[in-house]
Design an enzyme around this catalytic site. Structure first.
Site, PDB file in Angstrom:
ATOM      1  N   ASN A   5      57.048 108.731-105.170  1.00  0.00           N
ATOM      2  CA  ASN A   5      57.960 109.529-104.367  1.00  0.00           C
ATOM      3  C   ASN A   5      59.239 109.733-105.184  1.00  0.00           C
ATOM      4  O   ASN A   5      60.043 108.811-105.310  1.00  0.00           O
ATOM      5  CB  ASN A   5      58.252 108.788-103.050  1.00  0.00           C
ATOM      6  N   TRP A   6      59.385 110.921-105.720  1.00  0.00           N
ATOM      7  CA  TRP A   6      60.529 111.192-106.607  1.00  0.00           C
ATOM      8  C   TRP A   6      61.838 111.318-105.835  1.00  0.00           C
ATOM      9  O   TRP A   6      62.915 111.360-106.436  1.00  0.00           O
ATOM     10  CB  TRP A   6      60.292 112.479-107.409  1.00  0.00           C
ATOM     11  N   LYS A   7      61.766 111.465-104.528  1.00  0.00           N
ATOM     12  CA  LYS A   7      62.958 111.665-103.687  1.00  0.00           C
ATOM     13  C   LYS A   7      63.776 112.861-104.220  1.00  0.00           C
ATOM     14  O   LYS A   7      63.194 113.777-104.802  1.00  0.00           O
ATOM     15  CB  LYS A   7      63.767 110.370-103.584  1.00  0.00           C
ATOM     16  N   HIS A  90      59.211 108.786 -93.702  1.00  0.00           N
ATOM     17  CA  HIS A  90      59.886 107.918 -94.669  1.00  0.00           C
ATOM     18  C   HIS A  90      61.176 107.372 -94.048  1.00  0.00           C
ATOM     19  O   HIS A  90      61.850 108.067 -93.291  1.00  0.00           O
ATOM     20  CB  HIS A  90      60.197 108.680 -95.955  1.00  0.00           C
ATOM     21  N   GLU A  92      64.047 107.009 -95.144  1.00  0.00           N
ATOM     22  CA  GLU A  92      65.264 107.814 -95.380  1.00  0.00           C
ATOM     23  C   GLU A  92      65.316 108.995 -94.412  1.00  0.00           C
ATOM     24  O   GLU A  92      66.393 109.406 -93.977  1.00  0.00           O
ATOM     25  CB  GLU A  92      65.307 108.253 -96.853  1.00  0.00           C
ATOM     26  N   GLU A 163      56.736 100.206 -95.712  1.00  0.00           N
ATOM     27  CA  GLU A 163      57.935 100.141 -96.546  1.00  0.00           C
ATOM     28  C   GLU A 163      59.069  99.476 -95.761  1.00  0.00           C
ATOM     29  O   GLU A 163      59.765 100.143 -94.981  1.00  0.00           O
ATOM     30  CB  GLU A 163      58.372 101.551 -96.953  1.00  0.00           C
ATOM     31  N   GLY A 169      64.783 100.603-102.713  1.00  0.00           N
ATOM     32  CA  GLY A 169      65.878 100.914-103.617  1.00  0.00           C
ATOM     33  C   GLY A 169      66.871  99.776-103.786  1.00  0.00           C
ATOM     34  O   GLY A 169      67.963  99.968-104.310  1.00  0.00           O
ATOM     35  N   SER A 206      60.826  98.773-103.928  1.00  0.00           N
ATOM     36  CA  SER A 206      61.140  98.089-105.193  1.00  0.00           C
ATOM     37  C   SER A 206      59.896  97.611-105.943  1.00  0.00           C
ATOM     38  O   SER A 206      59.905  96.530-106.536  1.00  0.00           O
ATOM     39  CB  SER A 206      62.128  96.934-104.953  1.00  0.00           C
ATOM     40  N   GLY A 227      59.121 104.415-105.554  1.00  0.00           N
ATOM     41  CA  GLY A 227      60.282 105.305-105.577  1.00  0.00           C
ATOM     42  C   GLY A 227      60.876 105.369-106.973  1.00  0.00           C
ATOM     43  O   GLY A 227      60.387 106.069-107.855  1.00  0.00           O
ATOM     44  N   GLY A 228      61.939 104.604-107.194  1.00  0.00           N
ATOM     45  CA  GLY A 228      62.709 104.674-108.441  1.00  0.00           C
ATOM     46  C   GLY A 228      61.874 104.665-109.713  1.00  0.00           C
ATOM     47  O   GLY A 228      62.090 105.470-110.621  1.00  0.00           O
TER      48      GLY A 228
HETATM   49  P1  13P Z   1      61.940 102.225-104.384  1.00  0.00           P
HETATM   50  O1  13P Z   1      60.646 101.992-105.135  1.00  0.00           O
HETATM   51  O2  13P Z   1      62.978 102.929-105.193  1.00  0.00           O
HETATM   52  O3  13P Z   1      62.422 100.980-103.722  1.00  0.00           O
HETATM   53  O4  13P Z   1      61.596 103.246-103.188  1.00  0.00           O
HETATM   54  C1  13P Z   1      60.484 102.996-102.395  1.00  0.00           C
HETATM   55  C2  13P Z   1      60.245 104.187-101.555  1.00  0.00           C
HETATM   56  O5  13P Z   1      61.039 104.503-100.688  1.00  0.00           O
HETATM   57  C3  13P Z   1      59.040 104.982-101.803  1.00  0.00           C
HETATM   58  O6  13P Z   1      58.842 105.924-100.811  1.00  0.00           O
END
Ligand code: 13P
Length: 254
Positions: A5-7, A90, A92, A163, A169, A206, A227-228
């Protein structure tokens, strides 16, 4: 399954380069369902980059209406036929943009109705965990999705991502045991609703090249939503390789 997930990261040009690098990093790794979820603006050009590579394409969100006066939104028919999957719910979206459980349910159903596979994300905040309500929270989030469904989706059409909000994050990964406990509970909850319902359940929060293998070693964790680290192709490739390794071991599906 390992999905990135590149956000809200990368320009279109950077995203194209990242997609090419991801394809290179995962080429030759068999047995893992790999997907990238770039921002909406990138989806169409990246679709061409992914063609023939086996890496699938996903959208980070979707609206539930087919068309109309919904400024800024993207509908399932706009994605259907060339984009493989959507992510809904998600944390967020839920916590920054105030999305409610029932909206997540509508997005889930609309995705399926247009032939898009759908990943639904669930997870508790740290306050909810401290209050001992983790299971109640994920059950509530899933039940809101089930309430919108007339019949159970087939197992391959949907994926759940657990999650925990406190792990996203933050660098504070859930321990493999913590993740396993909730993922096992989620599987039990789904089976209780749908007799033979057994979608894959991923862990997200993470996930790194360093901790992926220990998460995948847990019996119920079927992969990761990253994510990251999904913005770093080589490290993402290491996570995919760890999933392939886990699958070739005792696990039959990652
Ligand atoms: P991180 O891997 O940056 O913690 O993000 C996880 C995430 O929200 C994937 O959708």
């Amino acid at each position: 399954m390992v999905a990135g997930n590149w956000k809200m990261n990368t320009t279109v040009e950077e995203g194209l380069a990242l997609a090419r690098a991801v394809c290179a990093a995962v080429s030759g790794i068999d047995g893992v369902d790999v997907a990238v979820l770039p921002p909406f603006t990138h989806l169409w050009p990246i679709h061409s980059v992914l063609e023939g590579t086996g890496v699938r394409l996903g959208a980070q969100d979707v609206y539930w209406k087919d068309s109309g006066a919904f400024t800024g939104e993207i509908s399932p028919p706009m994605l259907a036929g060339w984009c493989d999957l959507t992510l809904v719910g998600h944390s967020e979206r839920r916590h920054i943009f105030g999305e409610h459980d029932d909206e997540v349910g509508r997005k889930f159903v609309a995705s399926l109705a247009h032939g898009l596979q759908v990943i639904v994300a669930v997870g508790e905040t740290s306050d909810e965990r401290d209050a001992g309500s983790t299971f109640a929270v994920v059950d509530r989030q899933l039940d809101a999705v089930f309430a919108e469904l007339e019949s159970p989706p087939s197992n391959d059409d949907w994926v759940i991502a657990y999650e925990p909000v406190w792990a996203i994050g933050t660098g504070r990964t859930a321990t493999p045991e913590q993740a396993q406990e909730v993922v096992a509970h989620i599987k039990q909850h789904v089976r209780a609703r749908y007799l033979d319902g057994s979608p894959r359940v991923l862990y997200g929060g993470s996930v790194t090249a360093a901790n992926a293998a220990s998460l995948f070693a847990e019996p119920d964790i079927d992969g990761a939503l990253v994510g990251g680290v999904s913005l770093r192709a080589e490290e993402f490739g290491v996570i995919v390789a760890a999933a392939a390794e886990a699958r070739s071991g005792t696990r039959d599906r990652v």
